[in-house]
Design a protein around this motif. Structure first.
Motif, PDB file in Angstrom:
ATOM      1  N   ARG A  54       0.831  -1.210   0.000  1.00  0.00           N
ATOM      2  CA  ARG A  54       0.000   0.000   0.000  1.00  0.00           C
ATOM      3  C   ARG A  54       0.866   1.260   0.000  1.00  0.00           C
ATOM      4  O   ARG A  54       0.556   2.229  -0.696  1.00  0.00           O
ATOM      5  N   PHE A  55       1.933   1.249   0.787  1.00  0.00           N
ATOM      6  CA  PHE A  55       2.820   2.418   0.808  1.00  0.00           C
ATOM      7  C   PHE A  55       3.549   2.581  -0.531  1.00  0.00           C
ATOM      8  O   PHE A  55       3.760   3.715  -0.981  1.00  0.00           O
ATOM      9  N   LYS A  56       3.923   1.494  -1.164  1.00  0.00           N
ATOM     10  CA  LYS A  56       4.539   1.596  -2.502  1.00  0.00           C
ATOM     11  C   LYS A  56       3.543   2.187  -3.494  1.00  0.00           C
ATOM     12  O   LYS A  56       3.888   3.046  -4.317  1.00  0.00           O
ATOM     13  N   ASP A  57       2.292   1.728  -3.418  1.00  0.00           N
ATOM     14  CA  ASP A  57       1.258   2.277  -4.293  1.00  0.00           C
ATOM     15  C   ASP A  57       1.055   3.771  -4.007  1.00  0.00           C
ATOM     16  O   ASP A  57       0.889   4.566  -4.937  1.00  0.00           O
ATOM     17  N   LEU A  58       1.077   4.123  -2.733  1.00  0.00           N
ATOM     18  CA  LEU A  58       0.924   5.524  -2.364  1.00  0.00           C
ATOM     19  C   LEU A  58       2.075   6.362  -2.918  1.00  0.00           C
ATOM     20  O   LEU A  58       1.846   7.460  -3.444  1.00  0.00           O
ATOM     21  N   THR A 118       1.617   9.449  -5.463  1.00  0.00           N
ATOM     22  CA  THR A 118       2.020  10.821  -5.101  1.00  0.00           C
ATOM     23  C   THR A 118       3.013  11.422  -6.078  1.00  0.00           C
ATOM     24  O   THR A 118       3.273  12.626  -6.013  1.00  0.00           O
ATOM     25  N   THR A 119       3.539  10.629  -6.989  1.00  0.00           N
ATOM     26  CA  THR A 119       4.422  11.211  -8.009  1.00  0.00           C
ATOM     27  C   THR A 119       3.634  12.076  -8.975  1.00  0.00           C
ATOM     28  O   THR A 119       4.199  12.954  -9.626  1.00  0.00           O
ATOM     29  N   ASP A 120       2.324  11.829  -9.056  1.00  0.00           N
ATOM     30  CA  ASP A 120       1.455  12.673  -9.874  1.00  0.00           C
ATOM     31  C   ASP A 120       1.076  13.888  -9.036  1.00  0.00           C
ATOM     32  O   ASP A 120       0.304  13.793  -8.090  1.00  0.00           O
ATOM     33  N   THR A 121       1.619  15.033  -9.375  1.00  0.00           N
ATOM     34  CA  THR A 121       1.415  16.236  -8.561  1.00  0.00           C
ATOM     35  C   THR A 121       0.018  16.805  -8.678  1.00  0.00           C
ATOM     36  O   THR A 121      -0.355  17.680  -7.905  1.00  0.00           O
ATOM     37  N   THR A 122      -0.777  16.330  -9.622  1.00  0.00           N
ATOM     38  CA  THR A 122      -2.135  16.859  -9.760  1.00  0.00           C
ATOM     39  C   THR A 122      -3.126  16.117  -8.867  1.00  0.00           C
ATOM     40  O   THR A 122      -4.276  16.521  -8.758  1.00  0.00           O
ATOM     41  N   LEU A 123      -2.691  15.074  -8.250  1.00  0.00           N
ATOM     42  CA  LEU A 123      -3.566  14.275  -7.402  1.00  0.00           C
ATOM     43  C   LEU A 123      -3.799  14.998  -6.079  1.00  0.00           C
ATOM     44  O   LEU A 123      -2.869  15.532  -5.468  1.00  0.00           O
ATOM     45  N   THR A 124      -5.037  15.048  -5.635  1.00  0.00           N
ATOM     46  CA  THR A 124      -5.349  15.666  -4.339  1.00  0.00           C
ATOM     47  C   THR A 124      -5.851  14.582  -3.387  1.00  0.00           C
ATOM     48  O   THR A 124      -6.496  13.616  -3.797  1.00  0.00           O
ATOM     49  N   PHE A 125      -5.541  14.783  -2.129  1.00  0.00           N
ATOM     50  CA  PHE A 125      -5.946  13.838  -1.094  1.00  0.00           C
ATOM     51  C   PHE A 125      -6.924  14.507  -0.151  1.00  0.00           C
ATOM     52  O   PHE A 125      -6.804  15.693   0.156  1.00  0.00           O
ATOM     53  N   SER A 126      -7.873  13.720   0.335  1.00  0.00           N
ATOM     54  CA  SER A 126      -8.835  14.239   1.303  1.00  0.00           C
ATOM     55  C   SER A 126      -8.361  13.901   2.713  1.00  0.00           C
ATOM     56  O   SER A 126      -7.407  13.146   2.906  1.00  0.00           O
ATOM     57  N   VAL A 127      -9.055  14.431   3.697  1.00  0.00           N
ATOM     58  CA  VAL A 127      -8.754  14.120   5.096  1.00  0.00           C
ATOM     59  C   VAL A 127      -8.984  12.634   5.354  1.00  0.00           C
ATOM     60  O   VAL A 127      -8.222  12.001   6.083  1.00  0.00           O
ATOM     61  N   ASP A 128     -10.005  12.069   4.722  1.00  0.00           N
ATOM     62  CA  ASP A 128     -10.273  10.635   4.876  1.00  0.00           C
ATOM     63  C   ASP A 128      -9.097   9.803   4.359  1.00  0.00           C
ATOM     64  O   ASP A 128      -8.733   8.790   4.960  1.00  0.00           O
ATOM     65  N   ASP A 129      -8.516  10.245   3.239  1.00  0.00           N
ATOM     66  CA  ASP A 129      -7.344   9.539   2.704  1.00  0.00           C
ATOM     67  C   ASP A 129      -6.190   9.594   3.697  1.00  0.00           C
ATOM     68  O   ASP A 129      -5.485   8.605   3.918  1.00  0.00           O
TER      69      ASP A 129
END
Length: 183
Positions: free
Chosen positions: A66-70, A74-85
């Protein structure tokens, strides 16, 4: 006078038998505590049986993936994360912390339990056999047994505390890992 002397000898002999029958050999008073310690270690081993080393390692591997996938995401700088994430990632991190040394702890606890059982059994055998000196030539009197039994009971108490802490950490880590699995 002969009968009196014979009666006196018989009385003395019976008195000696009664005195000897009431005496205990050195260490005998500690046998119940040693047997109880063995019982507690065996119960701990029984309680530890459901926690398999390979299961804990599998949980750790799932978290690592899961951390590798994360990292990849995260290498995609356009991706946004929510508080739930962030909460989910936080659960992964806590689960990894709880489980990180679980496999090693379980293996060490098994080795230490075998040593505890062997040491307490050795003392029980020495008491039951009426041993007079140990392997180093130290007299095995009541003070010796008191000291050695206290030492072994302290080791068993430490083992039990280590098992309880290990069980708590593995349980918390496993529960968190399962709750944070992608649905």
């Amino acid at each position: 006078m002969g009968r009196f002397k014979l009666l006196l000898q018989i009385t003395a002999l019976l008195g000696g038998v009664v005195v000897l029958a009431g005496c205990t050999q050195p260490g005998e008073t500690h046998m119940d505590a040693l047997e109880q310690a063995q019982s507690e270690v065996r119960q701990g081993l029984s309680d530890m049986a459901p926690w398999k080393v390979d299961s804990v390692e599998a949980d750790l591997e799932r978290i690592a993936v899961r951390f590798k996938d994360l990292d990849w995401l995260t290498t995609d700088t356009t991706l946004t994360f929510s508080v739930d994430d962030a909460d989910i990632v936080g659960d992964w991190a806590r689960a990894r912390r709880f489980l990180k040394d679980g496999p090693g702890r379980l293996r060490q606890l098994e080795r230490d339990a075998a040593l505890c059982l062997a040491q307490t059994q050795g003392l029980l055998d020495a008491i039951e056999g009426g041993a007079q000196v140990d392997a180093q030539g130290t007299p095995m009197d009541e003070a010796y047994y008191s000291r050695e039994v206290a030492r072994e009971l302290k080791v068993v108490a430490g083992w039990l505390a280590a098992w309880e802490e290990t069980e708590r950490l593995i349980r918390l880590g496993t529960e968190l890992e399962q709750a944070a699995r992608p649905k």
